[in-house]
Design an enzyme around this catalytic site. Structure first.
Site, mmCIF file in Angstrom:
data_model
loop_
_atom_site.group_PDB
_atom_site.id
_atom_site.type_symbol
_atom_site.label_atom_id
_atom_site.label_comp_id
_atom_site.label_asym_id
_atom_site.label_seq_id
_atom_site.Cartn_x
_atom_site.Cartn_y
_atom_site.Cartn_z
ATOM 1 N N ARG A 60 11.483 9.396 -6.491
ATOM 2 C CA ARG A 60 12.377 8.326 -6.505
ATOM 3 C C ARG A 60 11.773 7.227 -5.467
ATOM 4 N NH1 ARG A 60 15.377 11.907 -8.412
ATOM 5 N NH2 ARG A 60 14.038 13.100 -6.906
ATOM 6 N N THR A 61 11.248 7.598 -4.157
ATOM 7 C CA THR A 61 11.141 6.717 -3.172
ATOM 8 C C THR A 61 10.012 5.869 -3.860
ATOM 9 O OG1 THR A 61 12.064 7.830 -1.623
ATOM 10 C CG2 THR A 61 10.743 6.396 -0.808
ATOM 11 N N LYS A 90 -10.277 14.924 5.940
ATOM 12 C CA LYS A 90 -11.788 14.672 6.816
ATOM 13 C C LYS A 90 -11.386 14.944 8.201
ATOM 14 C CE LYS A 90 -14.051 11.762 3.465
ATOM 15 N NZ LYS A 90 -14.532 10.612 3.222
ATOM 16 N N ARG A 111 5.360 7.811 3.838
ATOM 17 C CA ARG A 111 6.357 9.034 4.014
ATOM 18 C C ARG A 111 5.522 10.313 4.702
ATOM 19 N NH1 ARG A 111 10.064 11.943 -0.535
ATOM 20 N NH2 ARG A 111 11.352 10.006 0.317
ATOM 21 N N HIS A 139 15.508 8.167 6.864
ATOM 22 C CA HIS A 139 15.150 7.901 5.577
ATOM 23 C C HIS A 139 16.028 6.442 5.225
ATOM 24 C CE1 HIS A 139 13.854 7.329 1.525
ATOM 25 N NE2 HIS A 139 13.883 8.680 1.349
HETATM 26 C C1 NCD Z 1 15.208 12.805 -0.234
HETATM 27 C C2 NCD Z 1 14.355 12.841 0.949
HETATM 28 O O1 NCD Z 1 13.115 12.747 0.636
HETATM 29 O O2 NCD Z 1 14.774 13.010 2.094
HETATM 30 N N1 NCD Z 1 14.692 12.383 -1.408
HETATM 31 C C3 NCD Z 1 14.732 11.112 -1.727
HETATM 32 O O3 NCD Z 1 13.998 10.439 -1.268
HETATM 33 N N2 NCD Z 1 15.782 10.752 -2.802
HETATM 34 C C4 NCD Z 1 16.320 13.829 -0.240
HETATM 35 C C5 NCD Z 1 15.768 15.262 -0.511
HETATM 36 O O4 NCD Z 1 14.377 15.342 -0.605
HETATM 37 O O5 NCD Z 1 16.507 16.186 -0.394
#
Ligand code: NCD
Length: 311
Positions: A60-61, A90, A111, A139
Site C-alpha cells: 500500500r505505502t 555493497k 521505509r 508511520h
Molecule cells: C503497516 C506497516 O507497514 O506498518 N502496513 C501499511 O503500511 N499499511 C502495517 C503492517 O505491516 O502490519
C-alpha cells in the site's frame, strides 16, 4: 508554504497536531478524490521526481505514493527492494545513499527497519523525506489517512471510543495514530493485547500526560458494545526474535461474525493491512468493515501530502 527546512520533512505525527492544518490536508484529499473520479486531476507536480526507497516490504505505502505522484503529473524513481538492490548491499550507509538520492529527486519516501532511520535520513537530505515506516517507531502518513477515514466514516473524531487490538508493542501505525487522537476531545481508548504485546510505556505515558483515559485488557468482548472504532493490527512477525515466539502470539484475536453481532450498528472496523488471520473474510461484506475504503483513502491523503511537501 513550508516554514523552515525542518518542516519540509514528514517524520512523525507530532508535526500534525494543528487541526487547521489537518483540515486543509483532508479538504485537499476530498478534492483530489473528486478530481480523480472525474478523470481531471490538475498536474500540480509536473516536472517533479519522487524517489521511493524501501528497505522493507510494502504494498500500500509504496504503490499509493507512486500512483499518487503519477496522478499528480510527477514521475517516480524506485528500487525493487533497497535492502537487496541498492548500494546498501555493497555496504553503503543510509546517510550516504540519501545524500546522493536527494541530488536526483525532489522528495524521498523512505521505509526502513530501524526506528529513527527517517530522521537520520532527513538530517542529511536536501529534499523532503517522508517517513514511510521506521521499524517499530512511526508511520505518520498511515495515521493521517486513518484519522481521515474515521472522520469520513463517522463524521467526527471528538467523543469516540476507540479500541486498538493486537500487536500494540511492535505496530508503528498504532503509535502514530494515538499521538494524533490524543489531540482531540473526549476520546476513550481501549488497548487490547496479550500481556507480551502491550503498548510500550513511553506511548502509555504520552496518553496519560494528555489526559486521555485508556483501559488495558487482554479481552475485547466486554467493551464491544461501547466501541465506535476497532483498529485491528497484525502480529508483526518480522519483529520477533524467533519464529517460535511469533507462533505463540499469532492468532491471539480474530474478528468474525460473532464480533459483528456484538458491535454497535454505527461503528467501524479498521486495519492498516495487510491482514493475516485477525479478521475473518466473512466480515468483509459488512458495511462496518472499513479497511479497504481506508486503504483507498490512503491514496488521496498521500497525494495531498505530496502536494504539501512539493508544491
Ligand atoms: C503497516 C506497516 O507497514 O506498518 N502496513 C501499511 O503500511 N499499511 C502495517 C503492517 O505491516 O502490519
Amino acid at each position: 508554504m513550508l516554514q523552515s527546512s525542518e518542516d519540509m520533512h514528514i517524520l512523525s505525527t507530532k508535526q500534525f497536531l494543528d487541526h487547521v492544518e489537518l483540515a486543509d490536508i483532508f479538504t485537499l484529499a476530498d478534492k483530489l478524490e473528486k478530481e480523480d473520479a472525474a478523470h481531471d486531476i490538475a498536474p500540480r507536480l509536473g516536472g517533479k521526481i519522487l524517489a521511493t526507497v524501501f528497505y522493507e516490504p510494502s504494498t500500500r505505502t509504496r504503490f499509493s505514493f507512486e500512483a499518487g505522484m503519477l496522478k499528480l503529473g510527477g514521475q517516480v524513481i524506485t528500487t525493487e527492494s533497497a535492502a537487496n538492490f541498492s548500494s546498501a548491499v555493497k555496504g553503503e550507509t543510509l546517510e550516504d545513499s540519501i545524500r546522493v538520492i536527494s541530488g536526483f529527486a525532489d522528495a524521498i519516501v523512505l521505509r526502513h527497519p530501524e526506528q529513527g532511520a527517517a530522521a537520520r535520513a532527513a538530517s542529511v537530505s536536501g529534499v523532503p523525506v517522508i517517513n514511510g515506516g521506521d521499524g517499530i517507531g512511526e508511520h505518520p502518513t498511515q495515521a493521517l489517512y486513518d484519522l481521515y477515514t474515521i472522520q469520513k466514516e463517522l463524521g467526527k473524531i471528538d467523543g469516540l471510543n476507540i479500541a486498538f487490538l493486537g500487536d500494540l508493542k511492535n505496530g508503528r501505525t498504532v503509535k502514530s495514530l494515538l499521538t494524533l487522537l490524543a489531540s482531540f476531545e473526549d476520546i476513550n481508548v481501549y488497548l487490547i493485547s496479550p500481556e507480551e504485546l502491550r503498548l510500550p510505556e513511553a506511548n502509555r505515558s504520552e496518553l496519560a500526560q494528555k489526559n486521555i483515559p485508556f483501559k488495558e485488557s487482554s479481552e475485547l468482548d466486554p467493551f464491544l458494545k461501547n466501541i465506535d472504532v476497532i483498529y485491528v493490527t497484525r502480529v508483526q512477525k518480522e519483529r520477533f526474535a524467533s519464529p517460535q515466539e511469533y507462533e505463540k502470539m499469532k492468532g491471539s484475536y480474530v474478528i468474525d461474525a460473532n464480533t459483528l453481532k456484538a458491535m454497535k450498528p454505527k461503528s467501524i472496523i479498521m486495519h492498516p493491512l495487510p491482514r493475516v488471520d485477525e479478521i475473518a473474510k466473512e466480515v468483509d461484506d459488512d458495511p462496518r468493515a472499513a479497511y479497504f475504503r481506508q486503504a483507498k483513502n490512503g491514496l488521496y491523503v498521500r497525494m495531498a501530502l505530496l502536494n504539501k511537501v512539493l508544491s
